[in-house]
Design a protein around this motif. Structure first.
Motif, PDB file in Angstrom:
ATOM      1  N   ASP A  56       0.831  -1.208   0.000  1.00 32.18           N
ATOM      2  CA  ASP A  56       0.000   0.000   0.000  1.00 32.18           C
ATOM      3  C   ASP A  56       0.862   1.253   0.000  1.00 32.18           C
ATOM      4  OD1 ASP A  56      -2.335  -1.304   0.042  1.00 32.18           O
ATOM      5  OD2 ASP A  56      -2.796  -0.950   2.154  1.00 32.18           O
ATOM      6  N   VAL A  60       1.188   4.160  -2.787  1.00 35.16           N
ATOM      7  CA  VAL A  60       0.906   5.572  -2.535  1.00 35.16           C
ATOM      8  C   VAL A  60       2.094   6.426  -2.949  1.00 35.16           C
ATOM      9  CG1 VAL A  60       0.565   7.283  -0.722  1.00 35.16           C
ATOM     10  CG2 VAL A  60      -0.811   5.232  -0.758  1.00 35.16           C
ATOM     11  N   PHE A  85     -10.009   3.552   4.921  1.00 35.65           N
ATOM     12  CA  PHE A  85      -9.382   2.827   3.815  1.00 35.65           C
ATOM     13  C   PHE A  85      -7.910   2.561   4.036  1.00 35.65           C
ATOM     14  CE2 PHE A  85     -12.297   5.308   0.714  1.00 35.65           C
ATOM     15  CZ  PHE A  85     -13.393   4.738   1.319  1.00 35.65           C
ATOM     16  N   GLY A  86      -7.375   3.008   5.145  1.00 35.30           N
ATOM     17  CA  GLY A  86      -5.949   2.802   5.337  1.00 35.30           C
ATOM     18  C   GLY A  86      -5.127   3.663   4.397  1.00 35.30           C
ATOM     19  N   GLY A  87      -5.738   4.640   3.756  1.00 32.92           N
ATOM     20  CA  GLY A  87      -4.975   5.586   2.942  1.00 32.92           C
ATOM     21  C   GLY A  87      -4.460   5.052   1.629  1.00 32.92           C
ATOM     22  N   SER A  88      -4.853   3.879   1.245  1.00 33.48           N
ATOM     23  CA  SER A  88      -4.273   3.281   0.036  1.00 33.48           C
ATOM     24  C   SER A  88      -4.801   3.953  -1.218  1.00 33.48           C
ATOM     25  CB  SER A  88      -4.608   1.808   0.004  1.00 33.48           C
ATOM     26  OG  SER A  88      -4.579   1.343  -1.317  1.00 33.48           O
ATOM     27  N   ALA A  90      -4.825   2.649  -4.138  1.00 33.62           N
ATOM     28  CA  ALA A  90      -5.600   1.690  -4.911  1.00 33.62           C
ATOM     29  C   ALA A  90      -7.043   1.651  -4.411  1.00 33.62           C
ATOM     30  CB  ALA A  90      -4.981   0.307  -4.793  1.00 33.62           C
ATOM     31  N   ILE A  91      -7.180   1.697  -3.107  1.00 32.49           N
ATOM     32  CA  ILE A  91      -8.522   1.640  -2.540  1.00 32.49           C
ATOM     33  C   ILE A  91      -9.269   2.916  -2.850  1.00 32.49           C
ATOM     34  CG2 ILE A  91      -9.721   1.711  -0.319  1.00 32.49           C
ATOM     35  CD1 ILE A  91      -9.008  -1.058  -1.302  1.00 32.49           C
TER      36      ILE A  91
ATOM     37  N   MET B  13     -13.796  -2.013   4.664  1.00 33.34           N
ATOM     38  CA  MET B  13     -12.615  -1.170   4.583  1.00 33.34           C
ATOM     39  C   MET B  13     -11.850  -1.189   5.906  1.00 33.34           C
ATOM     40  SD  MET B  13     -12.383  -0.409   1.643  1.00 33.34           S
ATOM     41  CE  MET B  13     -13.385  -0.441   0.192  1.00 33.34           C
ATOM     42  N   GLU B  34      -4.637  -7.617  -3.173  1.00 34.98           N
ATOM     43  CA  GLU B  34      -5.440  -6.399  -3.279  1.00 34.98           C
ATOM     44  C   GLU B  34      -6.609  -6.615  -4.253  1.00 34.98           C
ATOM     45  OE1 GLU B  34      -5.379  -3.477  -1.853  1.00 34.98           O
ATOM     46  OE2 GLU B  34      -6.756  -2.465  -3.200  1.00 34.98           O
ATOM     47  N   GLN B  38     -10.533  -6.428  -3.462  1.00 39.79           N
ATOM     48  CA  GLN B  38     -11.466  -5.576  -4.214  1.00 39.79           C
ATOM     49  C   GLN B  38     -12.640  -6.389  -4.755  1.00 39.79           C
ATOM     50  OE1 GLN B  38      -9.656  -3.016  -7.098  1.00 39.79           O
ATOM     51  NE2 GLN B  38      -8.068  -2.320  -5.707  1.00 39.79           N
ATOM     52  N   PHE B 107      -0.653   2.025   8.886  1.00 39.86           N
ATOM     53  CA  PHE B 107      -0.365   2.373   7.506  1.00 39.86           C
ATOM     54  C   PHE B 107       0.325   3.738   7.402  1.00 39.86           C
ATOM     55  CE2 PHE B 107      -1.421   4.711   3.717  1.00 39.86           C
ATOM     56  CZ  PHE B 107      -0.891   3.871   2.751  1.00 39.86           C
ATOM     57  N   GLU B 108      -0.245   4.711   8.099  1.00 36.41           N
ATOM     58  CA  GLU B 108       0.326   6.063   8.047  1.00 36.41           C
ATOM     59  C   GLU B 108       1.770   6.051   8.546  1.00 36.41           C
ATOM     60  OE1 GLU B 108      -1.279   8.456   6.670  1.00 36.41           O
ATOM     61  OE2 GLU B 108      -3.140   7.350   6.488  1.00 36.41           O
TER      62      GLU B 108
END
Lengths: 523, 164
Positions: A56, A60, A85-88, A90-91, B13, B34, B38, B107-108
């Motif tokens: 991810d 990004v 969305f976890g910031g992705s 793609a998402i 999500m 991924e 999706q 993630f961040e």
């Protein structure tokens, strides 16, 4: 501290487990542990989560070139969606599509992928906005046409796409489009080589051409109008090349129907037969397994010939004991590695031999570089190609499944430089330095089991300006140890033209680039 | 009352990391994982299925992703290096029990850290998890002589340790 070390050891073992690199006993032990220990399973889960998160983050970072920060921040309820969305990226792109069902509108950045040149009938972006000529298309945009047609041109590559209704396609990136339904015709200029059309059944990679792809509920279909495309096999293991007039159908049920043109384009075999060596030649020999019952033990193994050669390579080409059980053909003179080698074993006198276990040529001798300086090899072979200088491998240009990979030889692949049938393009080795003194050279080249062999071996000297092909690929020198004969020279020029015409790579023949043999050695 | 489309989307999500990770454990390719995630989302909102509770949705999504992953794996791989299915089932149960306890905004943190990592470490991470290469293939491409070198680099990464 001890606890941490234990965790690290387990982590390392799990990485090996995931790569399939554990011995049977170790694998059984780790599986037993995973079944009984929640902490071990948590660690395995964390590796999987790391994989997803790192991918991810990579996406990004990569997407920043095409999706500006402003655009992401201007997305409605961005903080909620970033959390959800976890910031992705793609998402976010996925959601651009999905959220239309709940009525959101997004702003577009000025960085667009393609422009609509012309449209007729009913065409929509993301199921909402009507498309008109001049509209810009962005990553993630989904085009649907219920009647008429649409003509678009990609911004960077100049790829031209004509789609006819009913059509449903998704603009993935500047090099990729996802055709969900309908028919598109593409004209791909040289700068667009590598453009990929994905259908539910297959991925089609353009190699400089014009072609038509159709996707429907029954499956997909590819017709090549001009040039060449590569179609990924179902298991992604290899690519099928298609040329002008070829047609392939891929059913949703897995049925495949190839209608390949009879004159299928492939690289030619140089007509001149292998000559015996002389005083100025690099000497070689071709080897294969004997065609006898002693080879029965090999039946269940794969790529036995390359595995047989590994000890020789690992010993710096000193330990020849691994070659004792092999049979050999006539002594050979090295005259470059280039083109197809379909009939080479027969022409080189390797008959009879156990064809199902392949063959290998080994060239060996002392050569003197044309100049001191830094060099690197370029090339590729289907299946095996390896070069050593003074017993140390400096280049490995084999197929990705070659046992030579075990040798951990530095290699870079260059997909933008087309090379024979190599989807990853030309491979290059690490730079190495030579003085004016002679060096030992060993070249190993061969085939795993059938007759579809091809290869090319080139060399680049640092700081030399090489001419380029029309698609911008430097024509590095064919690696030679003596000048070709007149006949050979003519054949090389014809072969080069064939390669360039079909975008299969190129090379140069430079008089001042020969690595002269100073001490010919019989093998 | 069944979950609304918006609730389904929001929950999936939230659970994305875990569902994608479940797929990754089978296919070992983050991009394919991924895609599978999706597809799972699309199936959840476009198919005629309804969910009374988040737990039921999570279970359905996990099983769907796992089944799609196994199908993909069987279709695309010749030699099986897949994980024992019993282990996947156990992981499913583990996650079912604690899926509502997110591990923070990893993630961040990860994205920011990735940009500050030394070039080689960042490259190893990207090759391993973004390009999907094995340790051996990474060793090939960055001239580390042993794949143990790559395994050590991943094991000793303080950055990844924080995420365990």
């Amino acid at each position: 501290m001890k606890q941490d070390q234990k965790k690290d050891d387990l982590y390392e073992k799990l990485l090996k487990y995931l790569d399939g690199n554990l011995e049977k006993q170790e694998r059984l032990e780790i599986e037993k542990l995973l079944k009984s220990d929640r902490n071990a399973r948590d660690l395995l889960s964390s590796i999987a989560e790391q994989a997803v998160l790192v991918a991810d983050a990579g996406r990004v970072i990569e997407a920043r070139n095409t999706i500006s920060k402003k655009e992401v921040l201007s997305f409605p309820n961005v903080y909620f969606w970033k959390w959800a969305f976890g910031g992705s990226a793609a998402i976010i792109l996925l959601m651009i599509t999905l959220l239309f069902t709940i009525g959101s509108e997004e702003e577009k950045s000025p960085q667009f992928l393609a422009k609509v040149i012309h449209t007729e009938g009913k065409a929509k972006i993301n199921g909402a906005k009507n498309i008109t000529s001049g509209d810009k298309l962005f990553p993630g945009d989904q085009l649907t046409i219920s009647s008429g047609l649409i003509e678009i041109a990609y911004n960077e590559s100049g790829v031209h796409v004509l789609g006819t209704a009913p059509l449903n396609l998704k603009m993935n990136s500047s090099k990729r489009v996802n055709l969900l339904e309908g028919q598109i015709k593409l004209v791909v200029p040289p700068q667009g080589i590598g453009f990929v059309v994905k259908t539910p059944e297959r991925e089609i990679t353009d190699l400089g051409t014009s072609f038509v792809v159709k996707a429907s509920k029954a499956g997909s279909r590819v017709l090549v109008l001009d040039g060449q495309v590569a179609v990924k096999s179902e298991d992604d293991s290899e690519d099928q090349l298609m040329i002008e007039g070829d047609l392939a159908k891929f059913g949703r049920d897995g049925q495949v129907d190839w209608k390949i043109h009879s004159g299928h384009a492939e690289i030619s075999e140089l007509p001149t037969p292998p000559f015996p060596p002389n005083e100025a030649s690099l000497h070689g020999k071709i080897l294969g397994f004997k065609n006898s019952t002693s080879t029965t033990r090999l039946k269940h193994k794969s790529d036995v010939i390359a595995k047989q050669f590994l000890p020789l390579v690992q010993s710096g080409f000193h330990d020849r004991s691994c070659l004792e059980e092999l049979t050999q053909g006539n002594p050979l003179r090295y005259s470059g590695i280039l083109g197809s080698y379909k009939t080479f074993p027969t022409r080189a006198g390797l008959v009879p031999y156990a064809e199902e276990f392949g063959w290998m040529v080994w060239y060996h001798g002392q050569v003197i570089p044309p100049n001191s300086g830094r060099y690197r090899f370029w090339g590729y072979a289907d299946n095996h190609l390896l070069v050593s200088i003074n017993g140390k491998p400096v280049f490995e240009g084999s197929r990705r499944d070659s046992p030579f990979k075990e040798l951990d030889i530095a290699r870079s692949d260059h997909p933008s430089y087309p090379c024979l049938n190599a989807m990853a393009g030309f491979a290059s080795g690490a730079w190495f330095e030579t003085g004016q003194n002679e060096v030992q050279i060993d070249i190993v080249f061969g085939e795993i089991m059938n007759h579809e062999t091809s290869g090319i071996l080139l060399i680049e000297k640092e700081g030399t300006n090489y001419k380029e092909t029309h698609w911008g690929q430097p024509k590095w020198s064919l690696f030679l140890t003596e000048p070709p004969t007149e006949d050979e020279f003519a054949e090389l020029v014809i072969l080069r033209k064939q390669m360039e015409d079909k975008l299969l790579g190129s090379f140069s023949i430079r008089e001042n680039a020969y690595w002269k043999v100073v001490t010919p050695k019989d093998l | 009352m069944p979950l609304s489309e918006k609730e389904i989307l929001r929950f999936l999500m939230q659970s994305r990391e875990r569902i994608s990770a479940a797929a990754w454990l089978v296919v070992k390719d983050a991009h394919v994982a991924e895609d599978i995630f999706q597809n799972t989302v699309l199936k959840a909102v476009t198919k005629d299925v309804s969910f009374q509770a988040e737990a039921a949705l999570f279970s359905w999504a996990f099983i769907t992703a796992r089944r799609d992953s196994l199908n993909w794996f069987r279709k695309h791989r010749r030699e099986s290096v897949g994980i024992d299915e019993d282990i996947l089932t156990l992981i499913h149960h583990d996650w079912q029990n604690d899926h509502l306890n997110p591990k923070g905004n990893r993630f961040e943190m990860l994205r920011d850290c990735m940009e500050e990592l030394p070039q080689k470490s960042e490259k190893i991470l990207r090759l391993r998890y973004f390009e999907g290469l094995s340790c051996g293939e990474i060793a090939d491409s960055i001239s580390i002589t042993l794949d143990a070198g790559v395994q050590k680099a991943l094991t000793n990464s303080e950055f990844l340790k924080k995420m365990r």
